[in-house]
Enzyme design. Structure first.
Site, short mmCIF file in Angstrom:
data_model
loop_
_atom_site.label_atom_id
_atom_site.label_comp_id
_atom_site.label_asym_id
_atom_site.label_seq_id
_atom_site.Cartn_x
_atom_site.Cartn_y
_atom_site.Cartn_z
N CYS A 95 110.20 -61.27 45.94
CA CYS A 95 110.37 -62.91 46.12
C CYS A 95 109.07 -63.67 46.03
CB CYS A 95 111.14 -62.77 47.32
SG CYS A 95 111.71 -64.27 47.68
N CYS B 44 107.73 -66.07 53.53
CA CYS B 44 108.17 -65.85 54.87
C CYS B 44 107.77 -64.75 55.46
CB CYS B 44 109.76 -65.47 54.44
SG CYS B 44 110.84 -66.71 53.59
N CYS C 243 109.03 -61.05 56.02
CA CYS C 243 110.18 -60.53 55.27
C CYS C 243 109.33 -59.45 54.37
CB CYS C 243 110.69 -61.50 54.23
SG CYS C 243 112.01 -60.86 53.02
N CYS D 145 128.43 -58.28 52.45
CA CYS D 145 127.46 -59.50 52.28
C CYS D 145 126.44 -59.03 51.13
CB CYS D 145 126.72 -59.58 53.43
SG CYS D 145 127.77 -60.00 54.92
N CYS E 40 130.47 -62.41 51.13
CA CYS E 40 129.37 -63.16 51.50
C CYS E 40 128.16 -63.12 50.79
CB CYS E 40 129.05 -63.09 53.03
SG CYS E 40 127.41 -64.20 53.55
N CYS F 278 127.17 -69.68 57.33
CA CYS F 278 126.74 -68.44 57.87
C CYS F 278 125.25 -68.73 58.08
CB CYS F 278 126.78 -67.12 57.34
SG CYS F 278 125.71 -65.91 58.09
N ARG G 18 126.65 -63.29 65.59
CA ARG G 18 126.41 -61.89 65.19
C ARG G 18 125.03 -61.09 65.77
NH1 ARG G 18 127.09 -62.70 60.06
NH2 ARG G 18 129.32 -62.70 60.04
N1 SAM Z 1 116.30 -64.78 49.85
C1 SAM Z 1 117.41 -65.33 50.55
C2 SAM Z 1 116.85 -66.05 51.75
O1 SAM Z 1 115.80 -65.99 52.20
O2 SAM Z 1 117.71 -66.83 52.10
C3 SAM Z 1 118.33 -64.42 50.99
C4 SAM Z 1 117.70 -62.81 51.63
S1 SAM Z 1 116.89 -63.01 52.82
C5 SAM Z 1 116.27 -61.37 53.21
C6 SAM Z 1 118.17 -63.25 54.48
C7 SAM Z 1 117.65 -63.28 55.69
O3 SAM Z 1 117.27 -62.19 56.32
C8 SAM Z 1 116.48 -64.23 55.90
O4 SAM Z 1 116.75 -65.70 55.92
C9 SAM Z 1 115.93 -63.74 57.44
O5 SAM Z 1 116.53 -64.71 58.42
C10 SAM Z 1 116.50 -62.41 57.57
N2 SAM Z 1 115.40 -61.39 57.60
C11 SAM Z 1 114.42 -61.04 56.45
N3 SAM Z 1 113.64 -60.42 56.81
C12 SAM Z 1 113.90 -59.95 58.24
C13 SAM Z 1 112.92 -59.16 59.19
N4 SAM Z 1 112.19 -58.45 58.77
N5 SAM Z 1 113.65 -59.04 60.43
C14 SAM Z 1 114.77 -59.80 60.74
N6 SAM Z 1 115.56 -60.57 59.70
C15 SAM Z 1 115.02 -60.74 58.55
FE1 SF4 Z 2 112.35 -64.10 49.81
FE2 SF4 Z 2 112.47 -62.54 51.99
FE3 SF4 Z 2 112.03 -65.45 52.16
FE4 SF4 Z 2 114.43 -64.51 51.43
S1 SF4 Z 2 113.46 -63.93 53.29
S2 SF4 Z 2 113.05 -66.20 50.59
S3 SF4 Z 2 113.82 -62.66 50.40
S4 SF4 Z 2 110.84 -63.85 51.08
#
Ligand code: SAM
Ligand code: SF4
Ligand code: DTB
Length: 325
Positions: free
Chosen positions: A61, A65, A68, A105, A137, A197, A269
């Site tokens: 991606c 973030c 992530c 989901c 979802c 959500c 949740r």
């Molecule tokens: N890429 C899309 C986005 O960011 O909206 C969808 C997938 S992203 C992995 C979905 C959510 O997972 C993120 O918004 C974040 O809140 C949560 N998330 C991701 N990595 C995480 C982690 N290491 N611990 C807790 N929550 C996490």
């Molecule tokens: Fe990409 Fe992870 Fe951020 Fe979702 S949370 S936008 S998968 S880097």
């Protein structure tokens, strides 16, 4: 209008940070009592919604973030995977349904949902999951208004798009998009008639003020998000937040209770981070008003307590899975 003992309505969109902080910081028995009062007014306190996650497109991606493991900016143990076939997704959805999940989901590591063939494939996944009798979802990153309407037409029940933290701390965690970008997608989802959500993550170094601000922004959405995931950071090697200390169980409980009070009708949740939580911590979170979990061996890319463990936890607590509405 429903009101509390005083004259304040219970469903409010004008919460202030200071009021939320005051609630969050109450002596724990007072906080839990208030949360239980709200919870019992709007929800069956014995029922927990079971949701199952599947990563339909993994890693690579372009967003940064900091939490992530799927961001291309960091080197993590996650193995990249292109968009899954519809049949692979359906097999997982059927398994989830047969083990008691009512919501499936689908998550994709995209900055924004792509147009074209891949989007068409996701629409088909949504329709076919709905045909299994489950709620569907998706979380696909940012959407255009048109994409939101197409997802609605395909039958999508809910769209997950988290604000993650308060607006002041957001820039410390993500630099490749803004809070405003997130709010815009949430608006399109709402306009399309898909339920929202939207929640956040604890344990990223944010202050209690940032947590209160997140709840304030969520409560300003009208209507409130139907689901509010509260995640404890899953600390993954290679991400900038890998070495953060774990979230304190009482802080997790307080955040859930505050969410329950500020967002009375929302399903709260208890999301990521349960593998590191004791049964007692999870019990406190249910008492605080959490009424949904992700179940199954995996979240998107990280481990989650398995179904057997969750079944025995719920049984021990006298809770049972929510059926379909
Ligand atoms: N890429 C899309 C986005 O960011 O909206 C969808 C997938 S992203 C992995 C979905 C959510 O997972 C993120 O918004 C974040 O809140 C949560 N998330 C991701 N990595 C995480 C982690 N290491 N611990 C807790 N929550 C996490
Ligand atoms: Fe990409 Fe992870 Fe951020 Fe979702 S949370 S936008 S998968 S880097
Ligand atoms: C949400 O708030 N939590 C879920 C879901 N929405 C998509 C995701 C948690 C991801 C945890 C890290 C992982 O497994 O990759």
């Amino acid at each position: 209008m429903q009101t509390s003992a005083g004259s304040r309505p219970l469903i409010r969109h004008d919460w202030m940070d200071a009021e939320i902080r005051e609630i969050h910081d109450l002596p724990l028995p007072d906080l839990l009592f208030r949360a239980q009062q709200v919870h019992r007014r709007y929800h069956d306190p014995r029922k927990v919604q079971l949701c199952t996650l599947l990563s339909i497109k993994t890693a690579g991606c372009p967003e940064d973030c900091a939490y992530c493991p799927q961001s291309a900016h960091y080197i993590t143990p996650v193995v990249p995977q292109g968009l899954l076939d519809v049949e692979q997704v359906l097999t997982a959805a059927r398994q989830a349904r047969d083990s008691g999940s009512t919501r499936f989901c689908m998550g994709a590591a995209w900055r924004e949902a792509p147009d074209g063939r891949q989007f068409g494939q996701v629409l088909e996944m949504v329709t076919r999951v709905r045909e299994l009798g489950m709620e569907a979802c998706c979380t696909l990153g940012m959407l255009t208004r048109e994409q939101a309407f197409r997802l609605a037409e395909a039958g999508l029940t809910a769209y997950n798009h988290n604000l993650d933290t308060g607006p002041d701390y957001y820039g410390e965690i993500i630099t490749t998009r803004t809070y405003q970008d997130r709010l815009r997608t949430l608006q399109y989802v709402r306009e399309a008639g898909i339920t929202v959500c939207c929640g956040g993550i604890l344990g990223m170094g944010e202050s209690l003020q940032d947590r209160a601000a997140l709840l304030r922004v969520l409560s300003s959405l009208d209507p409130h998000p139907e689901s509010v995931p509260i995640n404890a950071l899953v600390r993954v090697k290679g991400t900038p937040l890998a070495d953060r200390p774990p979230v304190d169980p009482i802080e997790m409980t307080r955040m859930i209770a505050a969410a329950r009070i500020v967002l009375p009708k929302s399903r709260v949740r208890l999301s990521a981070g349960r593998t590191e939580m004791s049964a007692e911590t999870q019990a406190l979170c249910f008492i605080a008003g959490a009424n949904s979990i992700f179940t199954g061996e995996k979240l998107l890319t990280t481990p989650n307590p398995g179904r057997d463990q969750d079944r025995s936890l719920l049984h021990k607590l006298g809770l049972s899975p929510l059926g379909l509405p």
